[in-house]
Design a protein around this motif. Sequence first.
Motif, PDB file in Angstrom:
ATOM      1  N   PRO A  66       0.836  -1.204   0.000  1.00 23.83           N
ATOM      2  CA  PRO A  66       0.000   0.000   0.000  1.00 23.83           C
ATOM      3  C   PRO A  66       0.868   1.250   0.000  1.00 23.83           C
ATOM      4  N   PRO A  67       0.382   2.338  -0.572  1.00 18.63           N
ATOM      5  CA  PRO A  67       1.170   3.577  -0.628  1.00 18.63           C
ATOM      6  C   PRO A  67       1.175   4.337   0.688  1.00 18.63           C
ATOM      7  N   CYS A  68       0.381   3.910   1.656  1.00 16.12           N
ATOM      8  CA  CYS A  68       0.357   4.548   2.966  1.00 16.12           C
ATOM      9  C   CYS A  68      -0.011   3.495   4.003  1.00 16.12           C
ATOM     10  N   THR A  69       0.133   3.842   5.255  1.00 15.26           N
ATOM     11  CA  THR A  69      -0.099   2.870   6.321  1.00 15.26           C
ATOM     12  C   THR A  69      -1.573   2.500   6.409  1.00 15.26           C
ATOM     13  N   VAL A  70      -1.817   1.202   6.457  1.00 13.35           N
ATOM     14  CA  VAL A  70      -3.171   0.681   6.650  1.00 13.35           C
ATOM     15  C   VAL A  70      -3.159  -0.133   7.939  1.00 13.35           C
ATOM     16  N   TYR A  71      -4.110   0.156   8.832  1.00 12.61           N
ATOM     17  CA  TYR A  71      -4.162  -0.521  10.122  1.00 12.61           C
ATOM     18  C   TYR A  71      -5.327  -1.500  10.189  1.00 12.61           C
ATOM     19  N   ARG A  72      -5.022  -2.688  10.603  1.00 11.14           N
ATOM     20  CA  ARG A  72      -6.052  -3.689  10.865  1.00 11.14           C
ATOM     21  C   ARG A  72      -6.472  -3.599  12.328  1.00 11.14           C
ATOM     22  N   HIS A  73      -7.774  -3.518  12.548  1.00 11.35           N
ATOM     23  CA  HIS A  73      -8.283  -3.424  13.908  1.00 11.35           C
ATOM     24  C   HIS A  73      -8.226  -4.777  14.598  1.00 11.35           C
ATOM     25  N   ILE A  74      -7.781  -4.766  15.857  1.00 11.88           N
ATOM     26  CA  ILE A  74      -7.771  -5.959  16.708  1.00 11.88           C
ATOM     27  C   ILE A  74      -8.948  -5.831  17.667  1.00 11.88           C
ATOM     28  N   GLY A  75      -9.811  -6.824  17.697  1.00 16.14           N
ATOM     29  CA  GLY A  75     -11.050  -6.726  18.478  1.00 16.14           C
ATOM     30  C   GLY A  75     -10.888  -6.943  19.963  1.00 16.14           C
ATOM     31  N   LEU A  76     -10.028  -6.163  20.584  1.00 18.91           N
ATOM     32  CA  LEU A  76      -9.828  -6.191  22.029  1.00 18.91           C
ATOM     33  C   LEU A  76     -10.112  -4.787  22.545  1.00 18.91           C
ATOM     34  N   TYR A  77     -10.954  -4.670  23.586  1.00 21.10           N
ATOM     35  CA  TYR A  77     -11.372  -3.354  24.065  1.00 21.10           C
ATOM     36  C   TYR A  77     -11.160  -3.222  25.569  1.00 21.10           C
ATOM     37  N   ALA A  78     -10.790  -2.004  25.973  1.00 19.02           N
ATOM     38  CA  ALA A  78     -10.848  -1.602  27.379  1.00 19.02           C
ATOM     39  C   ALA A  78     -11.843  -0.460  27.476  1.00 19.02           C
ATOM     40  N   TYR A  79     -12.711  -0.504  28.480  1.00 16.66           N
ATOM     41  CA  TYR A  79     -13.745   0.515  28.657  1.00 16.66           C
ATOM     42  C   TYR A  79     -13.644   1.124  30.051  1.00 16.66           C
ATOM     43  N   ARG A  80     -14.069   2.365  30.169  1.00 17.53           N
ATOM     44  CA  ARG A  80     -14.366   2.911  31.486  1.00 17.53           C
ATOM     45  C   ARG A  80     -15.780   2.454  31.847  1.00 17.53           C
ATOM     46  N   ALA A  81     -15.977   2.098  33.110  1.00 10.58           N
ATOM     47  CA  ALA A  81     -17.279   1.577  33.537  1.00 10.58           C
ATOM     48  C   ALA A  81     -18.397   2.582  33.266  1.00 10.58           C
ATOM     49  N   ALA A  82     -18.088   3.874  33.340  1.00 12.36           N
ATOM     50  CA  ALA A  82     -19.104   4.895  33.073  1.00 12.36           C
ATOM     51  C   ALA A  82     -19.666   4.757  31.665  1.00 12.36           C
ATOM     52  N   PHE A  83     -18.796   4.465  30.692  1.00 12.84           N
ATOM     53  CA  PHE A  83     -19.282   4.290  29.326  1.00 12.84           C
ATOM     54  C   PHE A  83     -20.154   3.041  29.224  1.00 12.84           C
ATOM     55  N   LEU A  84     -19.750   1.960  29.859  1.00 13.63           N
ATOM     56  CA  LEU A  84     -20.556   0.740  29.789  1.00 13.63           C
ATOM     57  C   LEU A  84     -21.943   0.959  30.387  1.00 13.63           C
ATOM     58  N   ARG A  85     -22.037   1.815  31.388  1.00 19.27           N
ATOM     59  CA  ARG A  85     -23.359   2.144  31.938  1.00 19.27           C
ATOM     60  C   ARG A  85     -24.218   2.890  30.904  1.00 19.27           C
ATOM     61  N   ARG A  86     -23.566   3.726  30.106  1.00 15.17           N
ATOM     62  CA  ARG A  86     -24.305   4.500  29.105  1.00 15.17           C
ATOM     63  C   ARG A  86     -24.671   3.679  27.877  1.00 15.17           C
ATOM     64  N   PHE A  87     -23.866   2.679  27.585  1.00 12.60           N
ATOM     65  CA  PHE A  87     -23.975   1.996  26.303  1.00 12.60           C
ATOM     66  C   PHE A  87     -25.372   1.439  25.997  1.00 12.60           C
ATOM     67  N   PRO A  88     -26.048   0.762  26.918  1.00 13.36           N
ATOM     68  CA  PRO A  88     -27.360   0.193  26.565  1.00 13.36           C
ATOM     69  C   PRO A  88     -28.388   1.231  26.131  1.00 13.36           C
ATOM     70  N   ASP A  89     -28.177   2.483  26.514  1.00 11.81           N
ATOM     71  CA  ASP A  89     -29.130   3.533  26.155  1.00 11.81           C
ATOM     72  C   ASP A  89     -28.768   4.265  24.864  1.00 11.81           C
ATOM     73  N   LEU A  90     -27.620   3.921  24.269  1.00 10.56           N
ATOM     74  CA  LEU A  90     -27.212   4.564  23.025  1.00 10.56           C
ATOM     75  C   LEU A  90     -27.927   3.902  21.850  1.00 10.56           C
ATOM     76  N   ALA A  91     -28.592   4.703  21.045  1.00  8.99           N
ATOM     77  CA  ALA A  91     -29.294   4.161  19.881  1.00  8.99           C
ATOM     78  C   ALA A  91     -28.282   3.626  18.873  1.00  8.99           C
ATOM     79  N   ALA A  92     -28.621   2.516  18.239  1.00  2.00           N
ATOM     80  CA  ALA A  92     -27.771   1.980  17.174  1.00  2.00           C
ATOM     81  C   ALA A  92     -27.620   3.026  16.081  1.00  2.00           C
ATOM     82  N   ALA A  93     -26.420   3.136  15.525  1.00  2.00           N
ATOM     83  CA  ALA A  93     -26.110   4.170  14.549  1.00  2.00           C
ATOM     84  C   ALA A  93     -26.296   3.656  13.122  1.00  2.00           C
ATOM     85  N   PRO A  94     -26.671   4.523  12.193  1.00  2.00           N
ATOM     86  CA  PRO A  94     -26.781   4.104  10.788  1.00  2.00           C
ATOM     87  C   PRO A  94     -25.479   3.519  10.242  1.00  2.00           C
ATOM     88  N   LEU A  95     -24.343   4.126  10.607  1.00  2.00           N
ATOM     89  CA  LEU A  95     -23.057   3.603  10.142  1.00  2.00           C
ATOM     90  C   LEU A  95     -22.786   2.219  10.713  1.00  2.00           C
TER      91      LEU A  95
END
Length: 281
Positions: free
Chosen positions: A196-225
């Motif tokens: 590739p002519p520039c850097t391409v990054y492959r995402h690794i499906g490992l996540y760290a979350y703050r507990a505050a975000f996990l509390r909010r997550f169930p109330d977040l509407a699914a996004a079109p994207l």
Amino acid sequence: MCDLAASSALNALAPPPFIAVIPARLASSRLPGKALLEIDGQPMVVHVAQRARAAGAQQVIIATDAQAIMEVAHQYGFLAVLTRPTHLSGTDRLAEVVEQFGWSDDTIVVNAQGDEPLLEPKLIQSVAAHLAHQKACAIATAAHPITAAAEIFDPNVVKTVLDKNGHALYFSRAPIPWARDTYQPDWSNLPAMSAPPCTVYRHIGLYAYRAAFLRRFPDLAAAPLEKAEALEQLRALWHGERIAVLITHHTPVAGVDVPADLARVRQHFAAIAQGKHQEKT
């Protein structure tokens, strides 16, 4: 030519206190009961839990919807909690665990997938440390550079692009960034691209979350994207959350999704066992 921001090396950050939660469903359409399938004499989910413990997690919890997984976890000395069977994602399951235990908002919770028996303890620890040092971010994850055209143009390989601070701008199954002058003249030759002519990054499906975000997550509407790409992490970006991306130049071993993956991982463990046996003899 494009130059994407890279973040800290794996060894640069001191390990913070964190909790590892392993979401593990018994049902799996492509590989039924895979969490309990045996690898080197132990259930798959136990291998993941052992690696999370080796990463230095203060607590390792297997979050499941199945009594059978609960019993196996206890048999091997791991804490397990029974969560609702209706969760649509592992993140939703983590959110329930946060509520069950009542952790403080600043608690760092690492999501170690139950089908990643070769997940490296150092990577788990480093993603947790990366989030601890990124105060403006609710989430941290990891990525590594790729150069093979077959991966760059494979929709099953998730790519990410970053800003100058190493925060995710977007995740996609498409080849991003799109190098216009290289890719556009003749699409038929893309698979034959040498590099590739520039850097391409492959995402690794490992996540760290703050507990505050996990509390909010169930109330977040699914996004079109999120719906278009079938990538849950786009929900967080859609709602204005920041995701810090740790760059590693070591390619992780893939997890287990289908029977061929299971055979590959079993061969990997068998080769390690054979090597240890030869060292002794």
